[in-house]
Scaffold this active site. Structure first.
Site, PDB file in Angstrom:
ATOM      1  CG  ASP A  40      29.785  48.644  43.953  1.00  0.00           C
ATOM      2  OD1 ASP A  40      29.740  47.422  43.755  1.00  0.00           O
ATOM      3  OD2 ASP A  40      30.149  49.469  43.091  1.00  0.00           O
TER       4      ASP A  40
ATOM      5  CD  GLU B  50      31.963  44.505  45.453  1.00  0.00           C
ATOM      6  OE1 GLU B  50      31.617  43.538  44.751  1.00  0.00           O
ATOM      7  OE2 GLU B  50      31.789  45.694  45.118  1.00  0.00           O
TER       8      GLU B  50
END
Length: 727
Positions: A363, A399
């Site tokens: 993330d 990401e």
């Protein structure tokens, strides 16, 4: 002000007198030995570290000062401490917020290396280290927080993995399914009630049968590192559903366990992985190493902030009282610090070696690469991962952005990394919506985004292609809403993205208009077909295959309810879509021409007979002529044909023979009206065979022999094949 001792005397908090031996500084955390448990915790600036033991009622039964300190690691072996024991830490040291030090021994702390965590945060308890009443974060709070803080759990890592063998599916051959552990099975009537919404529910026979029928090769689980509900959500009667609010990087989330939270969650997680592996399905974890649940300088003290704040968090240069915030959550982990980097690496290795997971999706990964302020491809984080043999064979997916300046880094991560391709998502949405000027970018995306990944040694499978994910509209909502509808989040519809590149077909939300519903069904099929026919690695958001809707909410991070849970009561339309998706996936996986390991060279290749010149890829106008520069740059063009030559894969099989596949002609038409295509001659045989038609809702895979011309309906896609014999 300095607080070097807890305000209460140690004797008043101790009811037992465990025997303490020196123990060892490694491994960090709680490690079970034959005669007790070794405890070790890093704190560079602490002056005293106390290990606190608790009974099953949450009562503190002992508080033991760890006397040994080796290289800033405080350690000791406590005799007769067994798996299941609850514990925490109280750490003494300077209370100097202006210097970045926030030690407060009145606050019980979760072990940063806890392998299991029991209990929830009580936001009504005094879990803030400062005087909350005055709002002065420089004034220490001396109330005991133990009753409101989760407890760390001593566990036994022993587990019979038997003949567990990870599938080890090459990334190029993968189809990833992003799914929430609870949301997937919590309403499934085929799963026993006790197991619904748990690791065991995800591993239940009915769940695995669903995955296998769908054809996916890997599940990518939304965060399962132990997390907490944010206080402002609790106040609104909501909870943290997605899980991007980590409290423990080694502990599986206890609320997904049907086996209890005193270590049962660890065993159940392993059983889930073992069952999925046995079915040939890999497990990828969405991990949140960029920030923690402790928020900014006004946040609670639950672990790292009290263990050694100046070590674990990035503070503002010249103002260490405040945190750098590249994540939008209030804090950023200080990955530049060797100890923090070690914690992250230890966590990754633990999930690979002890929990047998197959990969990670990071993330806001751009945050991890920030050495000073700018994102760096040469950061110590990347260097450390690349040299680690334990992580050499696992899937690493970034990401590739964060919320800081210069944080959008799609296409900029180093070799060995794949990336969520946000440019792919946006382009495909715009193209099928009918936006002008998308043709050139569409061509780049469907062929693997060579403009992003080819020139730094990476391959097409560096691109994780997705059209929807947990964050944003579902695929059903993408074709049903022009605007977000996030009122259920109790934030006045201010949260979530405002620009979704969506189109409601003329009516906002559900409708009884059969024409609109038919068009929506076709658009969903266009998106799914494009995703599965694109070079790169497709990621399917869980539920898109059955038109799961969140009623226009594009930010369901706090909706742990039927708005986000899978609805297993499928009508004929949703069953039809599920079967269409399954057939698409199976078709993709059976044809290496659709998931190539090398980029197209866009050049002519002479065949072995020396006579015929062929191309690995070619683009055609509807009139049958190859596309020229004037067409690529024309904003009006929304129809094009793409020839993928199955004789030019440039790879060999295990016997050393060239791999030959069918050649395909992909015809796309994003305009309102049908378009007639004049077809180029097939590379093998005398005719093209139509094998997919998104306009045909009832029989999209009906095989039809086509002549020299074919009409592609408005807003639809056809796939033609020459059915090359396999070598």
């Amino acid at each position: 002000m300095r607080v070097l001792e807890a305000p209460q005397k140690e004797e008043s908090r101790s009811h037992l007198n465990p025997t303490l031996l020196p123990g060892r500084p490694y491994p960090l955390g709680a490690a079970v030995h034959k005669n007790g448990t070794n405890f070790a915790i890093f704190s560079q600036d602490a002056t005293r570290v106390e290990l606190c033991l608790f009974n099953s009622d949450g009562e503190q039964t002992a508080c033991i000062a760890l006397r040994e300190r080796t290289a800033y690691v405080w350690h000791g072996l406590v005799l007769d401490i067994k798996p299941g024991q609850l514990y925490g830490y109280r750490i003494h040291g300077p209370w100097e917020p202006d210097q970045g030090h926030r030690f407060n021994p009145n606050k019980l702390l979760v072990d940063p290396y806890a392998k299991a965590i029991s209990g929830d945060v009580d936001w009504k308890a005094p879990i803030f280290p400062y005087d909350l009443a005055s709002g002065d974060d420089g004034k220490i709070d001396e109330q005991d927080s133990a009753a409101g803080v989760p407890k760390s759990v001593v566990i036994d890592n022993k587990f019979d993995w038997g003949d567990d063998c990870p599938p080890e599916t090459p990334l190029a051959d993968s189809v990833i399914y992003e799914v929430h552990v609870k949301g997937f099975s919590v309403r499934n009537p085929m799963v026993p009630e006790k197991l619904r919404g748990t690791y065991a529910g995800l591993a239940h026979e009915s769940s695995i049968n669903y995955f296998k029928k769908l054809g996916i090769t890997a599940v990518e689980l939304l965060p399962v590192h132990h997390f907490i509900d944010e206080g402002h959500l609790v106040d609104k009667g909501l909870s943290d559903y997605w899980g991007y609010n980590t409290l423990g990087y080694f502990a599986p989330m206890s609320r997904y366990s049907s086996s209890g939270d005193r270590g049962g969650q660890v065993r159940e997680f392993k059983e889930m992985v073992k069952a999925l592996h046995a079915a040939g399905i890999e497990v990828i974890l969405d991990v949140v190493y960029n920030h923690t649940c402790e928020g900014n300088h006004m946040g609670p003290m639950l672990s790292w902030k009290g263990v050694c704040n100046a070590t674990y968090y990035r503070t503002v240069e010249g103002d260490p009282r405040h945190y750098m915030d590249y994540t939008g959550t209030g804090n950023t982990l200080n990955v530049r610090n060797p100890q923090v980097l070690k914690m992250l690496m230890d966590s990754l290795r633990y999930w690979v070696t002890e929990m047998h997971v197959d990969g990670f999706r990071f993330d806001l990964a751009a945050t991890l690469a920030r050495e000073l302020h700018d994102v760096s491809r040469l950061s110590s984080f990347f260097d450390t991962i690349h040299q680690d043999p334990t992580l050499a064979d696992v899937k690493l997916i970034a990401e590739p952005w964060d919320v800081g300046d210069g944080g959008y880094q799609v296409g900029q991560f180093p070799v060995l990394w794949a990336e969520w391709n946000g440019i792919y998502r946006d382009t495909i949405r715009r193209f099928w919506k009918g936006d002008a000027g998308q043709l050139s970018d569409f061509a780049n995306r469907i062929t693997g985004s060579s403009d992003l990944y080819q020139f730094d040694g990476r391959k097409p499978y560096a691109s994780i292609n997705f059209i929807t994910a947990h964050d944003g509209f579902t695929l059903c909502d993408l074709v049903s809403y022009n605007e977000k509808h996030n009122e259920a989040n109790h934030d006045d519809n201010k949260d979530g993205a405002n620009d979704n590149e969506s189109w409601n077909m003329g009516t906002e939300g559900p409708t009884d208009d059969p024409k609109i519903n038919t068009l929506r069904e076709r658009q969903i099929r266009n998106f799914l077909a494009t995703l599965m026919l694109s070079q790169g690695v497709p990621m399917l958001a869980g539920g898109d295959e059955v038109a799961r809707s969140q009623r226009g909410n594009n930010n369901c991070y706090c909706q742990d309810n039927e708005l986000t849970w899978f609805d297993w009561a499928l009508d004929d339309s949703r069953k039809r879509l599920r079967d269409f998706t399954s057939q698409l996936i199976q078709f993709r996986l059976s044809h290496p021409n659709l998931h190539r390991r090398k980029f197209f060279q866009d050049r002519q290749i002479r065949r072995k007979d020396g006579n015929t010149v062929i191309q690995d890829i070619a683009w055609y106008n509807p009139d049958g002529n190859q596309v020229g520069d004037e067409v690529w740059n024309a904003g009006w063009n929304r129809s094009i044909g793409l020839l993928l030559n199955g004789q030019t894969l440039q790879v060999t099989n295990e016997e050393g023979k060239p791999v030959i596949d069918d050649s395909f002609l992909i015809l796309v038409n994003a305009s309102h009206e049908g378009v007639e295509f004049t077809l180029p001659p097939p590379l093998v045989g005398s005719n093209w065979n139509q094998v997919i038609d998104t306009e045909n809702i009832d029989e999209p895979f009906a095989k039809v022999v086509v002549d020299a011309k074919v009409i592609v309906g408005g807003r639809s896609l056809k796939l033609l094949s020459d059915e090359t014999p396999q070598s």
